[in-house]
Design a protein around this motif. Sequence first.
Motif, PDB file in Angstrom:
ATOM      1  N   LEU A 299      36.674  39.361  36.863  1.00  0.00           N
ATOM      2  CA  LEU A 299      37.822  39.569  37.738  1.00  0.00           C
ATOM      3  C   LEU A 299      38.380  40.984  37.538  1.00  0.00           C
ATOM      4  CD1 LEU A 299      39.916  38.442  39.708  1.00  0.00           C
ATOM      5  CD2 LEU A 299      41.150  37.469  37.758  1.00  0.00           C
ATOM      6  N   ARG A 300      38.535  41.387  36.287  1.00  0.00           N
ATOM      7  CA  ARG A 300      39.015  42.734  35.991  1.00  0.00           C
ATOM      8  C   ARG A 300      38.005  43.781  36.487  1.00  0.00           C
ATOM      9  NH1 ARG A 300      38.765  44.174  31.170  1.00  0.00           N
ATOM     10  NH2 ARG A 300      40.357  45.792  31.429  1.00  0.00           N
TER      11      ARG A 300
ATOM     12  N   VAL B  79      45.363  41.382  35.093  1.00  0.00           N
ATOM     13  CA  VAL B  79      46.046  40.121  35.332  1.00  0.00           C
ATOM     14  C   VAL B  79      47.446  40.171  34.732  1.00  0.00           C
ATOM     15  CG1 VAL B  79      46.028  37.656  34.748  1.00  0.00           C
ATOM     16  CG2 VAL B  79      43.891  38.815  35.367  1.00  0.00           C
TER      17      VAL B  79
ATOM     18  N   ILE C 111      31.288  34.096  43.347  1.00  0.00           N
ATOM     19  CA  ILE C 111      32.462  34.959  43.434  1.00  0.00           C
ATOM     20  C   ILE C 111      32.641  35.358  44.889  1.00  0.00           C
ATOM     21  CG2 ILE C 111      33.513  37.124  42.695  1.00  0.00           C
ATOM     22  CD1 ILE C 111      31.662  37.025  40.250  1.00  0.00           C
TER      23      ILE C 111
ATOM     24  N   VAL D   7      40.756  36.308  45.583  1.00  0.00           N
ATOM     25  CA  VAL D   7      39.481  36.174  44.864  1.00  0.00           C
ATOM     26  C   VAL D   7      39.253  34.702  44.549  1.00  0.00           C
ATOM     27  CG1 VAL D   7      38.151  36.925  42.851  1.00  0.00           C
ATOM     28  CG2 VAL D   7      39.964  38.399  43.753  1.00  0.00           C
TER      29      VAL D   7
ATOM     30  N   ALA E  87      44.102  35.270  42.542  1.00  0.00           N
ATOM     31  CA  ALA E  87      42.745  34.826  42.213  1.00  0.00           C
ATOM     32  C   ALA E  87      42.733  33.372  41.790  1.00  0.00           C
ATOM     33  CB  ALA E  87      42.172  35.701  41.099  1.00  0.00           C
TER      34      ALA E  87
ATOM     35  N   LEU F 227      40.086  30.358  39.969  1.00  0.00           N
ATOM     36  CA  LEU F 227      38.862  30.133  39.198  1.00  0.00           C
ATOM     37  C   LEU F 227      38.768  28.648  38.930  1.00  0.00           C
ATOM     38  CD1 LEU F 227      36.468  30.948  37.314  1.00  0.00           C
ATOM     39  CD2 LEU F 227      38.166  31.362  35.513  1.00  0.00           C
TER      40      LEU F 227
ATOM     41  N   MET G 102      47.354  39.376  40.045  1.00  0.00           N
ATOM     42  CA  MET G 102      46.971  40.702  39.575  1.00  0.00           C
ATOM     43  C   MET G 102      48.134  41.673  39.780  1.00  0.00           C
ATOM     44  SD  MET G 102      43.875  39.758  38.858  1.00  0.00           S
ATOM     45  CE  MET G 102      43.161  41.319  38.321  1.00  0.00           C
TER      46      MET G 102
ATOM     47  N   LEU H 267      35.412  37.590  47.427  1.00  0.00           N
ATOM     48  CA  LEU H 267      36.607  38.449  47.470  1.00  0.00           C
ATOM     49  C   LEU H 267      36.967  38.719  48.918  1.00  0.00           C
ATOM     50  CD1 LEU H 267      34.423  39.978  45.159  1.00  0.00           C
ATOM     51  CD2 LEU H 267      36.736  40.513  44.389  1.00  0.00           C
TER      52      LEU H 267
ATOM     53  N   MET I  48      36.575  32.341  42.294  1.00  0.00           N
ATOM     54  CA  MET I  48      35.460  32.351  41.365  1.00  0.00           C
ATOM     55  C   MET I  48      35.145  30.925  40.921  1.00  0.00           C
ATOM     56  SD  MET I  48      36.333  35.737  39.088  1.00  0.00           S
ATOM     57  CE  MET I  48      37.831  34.999  38.483  1.00  0.00           C
TER      58      MET I  48
ATOM     59  N   PHE J  62      34.542  35.173  33.366  1.00  0.00           N
ATOM     60  CA  PHE J  62      35.101  35.398  34.690  1.00  0.00           C
ATOM     61  C   PHE J  62      36.431  36.134  34.634  1.00  0.00           C
ATOM     62  CE2 PHE J  62      31.912  33.544  37.303  1.00  0.00           C
ATOM     63  CZ  PHE J  62      31.137  32.916  36.340  1.00  0.00           C
TER      64      PHE J  62
ATOM     65  N   THR K 121      37.895  43.830  40.535  1.00  0.00           N
ATOM     66  CA  THR K 121      39.098  44.309  41.219  1.00  0.00           C
ATOM     67  C   THR K 121      39.572  45.649  40.661  1.00  0.00           C
ATOM     68  OG1 THR K 121      40.579  43.198  39.661  1.00  0.00           O
ATOM     69  CG2 THR K 121      39.898  41.938  41.607  1.00  0.00           C
TER      70      THR K 121
END
Lengths: 335, 335, 335, 335
Positions: D180-181, D188, D240, D147, D224, D226, D218, D242, D149, D176, D184
Amino acid sequence: MTCIRFALLGSGFIGQVHAASLARHERTVLSMVADADPERAKALASRYGARAVTVAEAISSDAIDAVLIASSTPSHAALLEAAARAGKAIYCEKPIDLSLARAREVVEKVLPLGVPVTVGFNRRFDASHQQLRREIEAGVIGKIELVQMVCRASVMPPLEYLRSSGGQMRDQAIHFFDLLRFLTGDEVTTVAAMGDALALAEIAEFDDVDTSILMLRMRGGALAQLDNTRRTGHGYDERISLLGPDGVLESGSQTTRGVTLWQGERRIQPGLYPDWFSRVEGSYYAHLDAFVRSLGGEEVADLPGLLDGLRAQAIAEAAVLSLQQGQFVSVEPLA
Amino acid sequence: MTCIRFALLGSGFIGQVHAASLARHERTVLSMVADADPERAKALASRYGARAVTVAEAISSDAIDAVLIASSTPSHAALLEAAARAGKAIYCEKPIDLSLARAREVVEKVLPLGVPVTVGFNRRFDASHQQLRREIEAGVIGKIELVQMVCRASVMPPLEYLRSSGGQMRDQAIHFFDLLRFLTGDEVTTVAAMGDALALAEIAEFDDVDTSILMLRMRGGALAQLDNTRRTGHGYDERISLLGPDGVLESGSQTTRGVTLWQGERRIQPGLYPDWFSRVEGSYYAHLDAFVRSLGGEEVADLPGLLDGLRAQAIAEAAVLSLQQGQFVSVEPLA
Amino acid sequence: MTCIRFALLGSGFIGQVHAASLARHERTVLSMVADADPERAKALASRYGARAVTVAEAISSDAIDAVLIASSTPSHAALLEAAARAGKAIYCEKPIDLSLARAREVVEKVLPLGVPVTVGFNRRFDASHQQLRREIEAGVIGKIELVQMVCRASVMPPLEYLRSSGGQMRDQAIHFFDLLRFLTGDEVTTVAAMGDALALAEIAEFDDVDTSILMLRMRGGALAQLDNTRRTGHGYDERISLLGPDGVLESGSQTTRGVTLWQGERRIQPGLYPDWFSRVEGSYYAHLDAFVRSLGGEEVADLPGLLDGLRAQAIAEAAVLSLQQGQFVSVEPLA
Amino acid sequence: MTCIRFALLGSGFIGQVHAASLARHERTVLSMVADADPERAKALASRYGARAVTVAEAISSDAIDAVLIASSTPSHAALLEAAARAGKAIYCEKPIDLSLARAREVVEKVLPLGVPVTVGFNRRFDASHQQLRREIEAGVIGKIELVQMVCRASVMPPLEYLRSSGGQMRDQAIHFFDLLRFLTGDEVTTVAAMGDALALAEIAEFDDVDTSILMLRMRGGALAQLDNTRRTGHGYDERISLLGPDGVLESGSQTTRGVTLWQGERRIQPGLYPDWFSRVEGSYYAHLDAFVRSLGGEEVADLPGLLDGLRAQAIAEAAVLSLQQGQFVSVEPLA
């Protein structure tokens, strides 16, 4: 700062769009709504705290500064004349009248009355087209030599609508005749058109087309192309491109959302706006705002007036003739 | 697998492009080079291990299987006839002859001889246009209804070139007359054109234009638009868009490099290819490769032949007439 | 102008790429080809009129000015040393050696010999990345603050290749460690990395990863991110984006062809280049050309040298350590 | 269908945004407005025909079904508790409290009360991000592996704002962490962060950063990245991307208008949205609408609740620790 009190004449789809704009704008108030169907007027009026009235009441009321004519096309001419005689400021949906002769008559009567009038060529106020206009005025690409315009509606309108629409030139292409004049600041002298009923054969019965291409020559020498279709099947596409000696300015196909899927050998993104309204929606408010600013004394150069309405219709008439006769047709100059 | 032995007739700019392709292709060998200027032929031949010869030697040699005619336009017709009589396979740069009558005469002589001939409409082999053709054939967008083509050269050619070019229709637009036929698989019946000398007034003296727009009606009902300019000032732009009931297929403006600068309120990216050659370069090799494959016995459907050359020229003649007379002009069908 | 006579050491895939460049460049000549497999050397040599020789012959020959080392990685170090001792100019594929210690030893031996050496970080010469470098040097976006790099290969290499590749950091990410130094003109001080064997679990056996992300801190304060994957399934993706106080410069995802299909609610375009080679192919020739120009006496600032090779490897070592230990790792400075 | 009667607590900038949404939504009515500054409450209330009241009146009133907490951050926790005790449905702007311990306390008190609560992670309802979520759920690209971001604000906020903002992780990046949560559907486990005060050195005094990069691992194995900046100087950028085994899904940089200028060697288009609000504006209404639909009994899976608020804050705390200590930090699991 006092608010401009509007009466809305017509509460159908476009009337409702204008009602929302009048409610949102901080310098306008929607005071009255009139409609041939009083129940519909009442329903709309109640949502915005306005009064449902008759057309006659609206036009004669001292509590009204301006009227917004969003009724059916055949009623435009008479309402325009009446509102102008009553001294109201007028925002009138296009066209003035489907008959160019009648439209000309209206203009000849209304112009001397000196009331502020704008005709509903809202696409002039599309944010992208506005940027084209500003950059052309600033000389960014020099003197326009070539114009390409695309006007492609997404879904075939119902046959009944088409039957009384005046045909693709007077109903659909007319917005782009106006945009061509607006963006180039020039007048059309000659039109040539080809068209056919490729999507819906029935409309050939009343001499209409659903797919057409046009060439237009401008007084200043520029050449312009336009294509029109009534249904794309993949959304609403409106594009304008202008070429001058110093570059090209384009207001391009607009799409919804910013998502990309990269998969296999392809990149897939969201397509066009689903319909004309979702694409041009913003321009209605912007047009109203420009009109309101002009009523407030501001110099607003872009407002389409009665003569703009007439001139776009004259181009449409020439295009119809060219379609019918397979000839280049001169556009009759308006005195 | 034996190699096809080529004689290259003409060693100017385009001759040199073809020489590189012939050297690179694993199934061709560049054996001889001829040119009106023997020194130029010699220079080119030496770079590729070929022999510099006279045109007559090249055409009559038993060691030559195919000729590539890349000499000046006025020499094409005679070389085509001579090479065909000698039984050579022929790749001939367009046009066959600037005179449609003379071109027709050549075709009538050469066709019965049965030698393989392809005419230099290399743009058919552009990777993007090829994808259009494949997807149209596969029915991806259904029956074509509307075509938009743009052909905009970047830099005005020298006046001397223009004077003997045959004019914008015969020299520049002709590639797109061919592409229109190629992509739609259909024939043009009517042409209407408007044009002007907007970029270089002097060319009006010999009745040429540098900016033109055209409408073309296809036998099957599709409508097509084309615009041509001789100089954009911002690179070479070539675009084709086809609309059918099930969607739009576009081969769009192509740009160099993948760099973006986001700065202030703007996003700035590299523009168009600087000139026509850098944009279409790849199609020359692809065209040659298709011709070589066809000579090897493979069925190659897309190869432009003598009749394709003739038909595109017939459209150009109709366009010239329309430009001159301000009328819709029927395209004369070829027997 | 005399030509530089090259011996190519290694005639596998990359050797053949370099052979074509050497043949095409007007200031180089491919004189000799050597390979552990003499038949393969012979085949390649014959296509370009070169001689197949042994490595020893090539390096000791007076008829050779420069060697291009494109043999298997384990042979690079010894060939570099031998060619340098023989006074040849050297273009050496990366890495110098998979062992940083051995690589450092080579550099310490070769540098004092003063022969021109460039290490195969060809991506510096990608046309888009070059534009980034030029605009950064020109100060277009100011002092770099943030860097994003993406390196995503399309197809998982064979397990045997991976086993001897040195791992994702030393084999794949290393190009971007070099690009980061090249574009920022700065050195990495700290690295943190996370990775996993998400695509091919087997590679975890020899401690390799196929999906990894990295953070890198530069001496001058900039922060950088990199992600690497070994297989995307949708082509090769290489992207670099740099942010400074005055904007963002991006060298973005590059796609093949310029075709768009608008259909239903979607816009469909061709995806990424199918593999890394088709994407970066052009940079091999550009790198060679820069080397040749430098040998001709021109000042060529961008050429990656031996120390560049060493520094990128040192970053890779730190990244490996961070992956293994889950810690921030300082990059050991090179004396 | 009865309307949900809302009290708005807080009439600053965001309160006014929510007021307009409540007025526009056909199933909500804005009944009361409260603010620490009674004059400001009165002004906003009068525009929408609502009553200006005290916070206590609003929360205790039987004529109120729901409260929208848009007051200053330090007041959120107490208002949440009070409104929950009064049995109101609650839309609370994020964060619950800047202190994770205090936020946890609030959640522990409020959850058992069983009132509907949504926390202001409005970006979940951005039209593009929503499309990502839908396509990920549909399995379009398979199990997420990587991911990316980007969250880049356009203009540095005032120093006073920053001083009490909780820092870049708790104030900016937190959106973010939630996205993300959300995207996906995973949690985390580890965070590593690097950051610096590159744009405004003064914020280093209170240990804040304005430029930061993060790596997050994750539970399910995805990695991921950011990056966050406080000022770009060229607009607001939110992106974003993925990657899964079957492709990449991106919600990309969004720009205003559809205008292109082709000029010289460049193609110039409008840049990013000027600020965060113009970019994400639409998501506020969409979030409210989802909340209203859930109150009406509809199953709305995407609504961020109290635990979502807490979990995003826990990630922010881990990120702050990583920034300060230069270490990988585990995210504390919530019981």
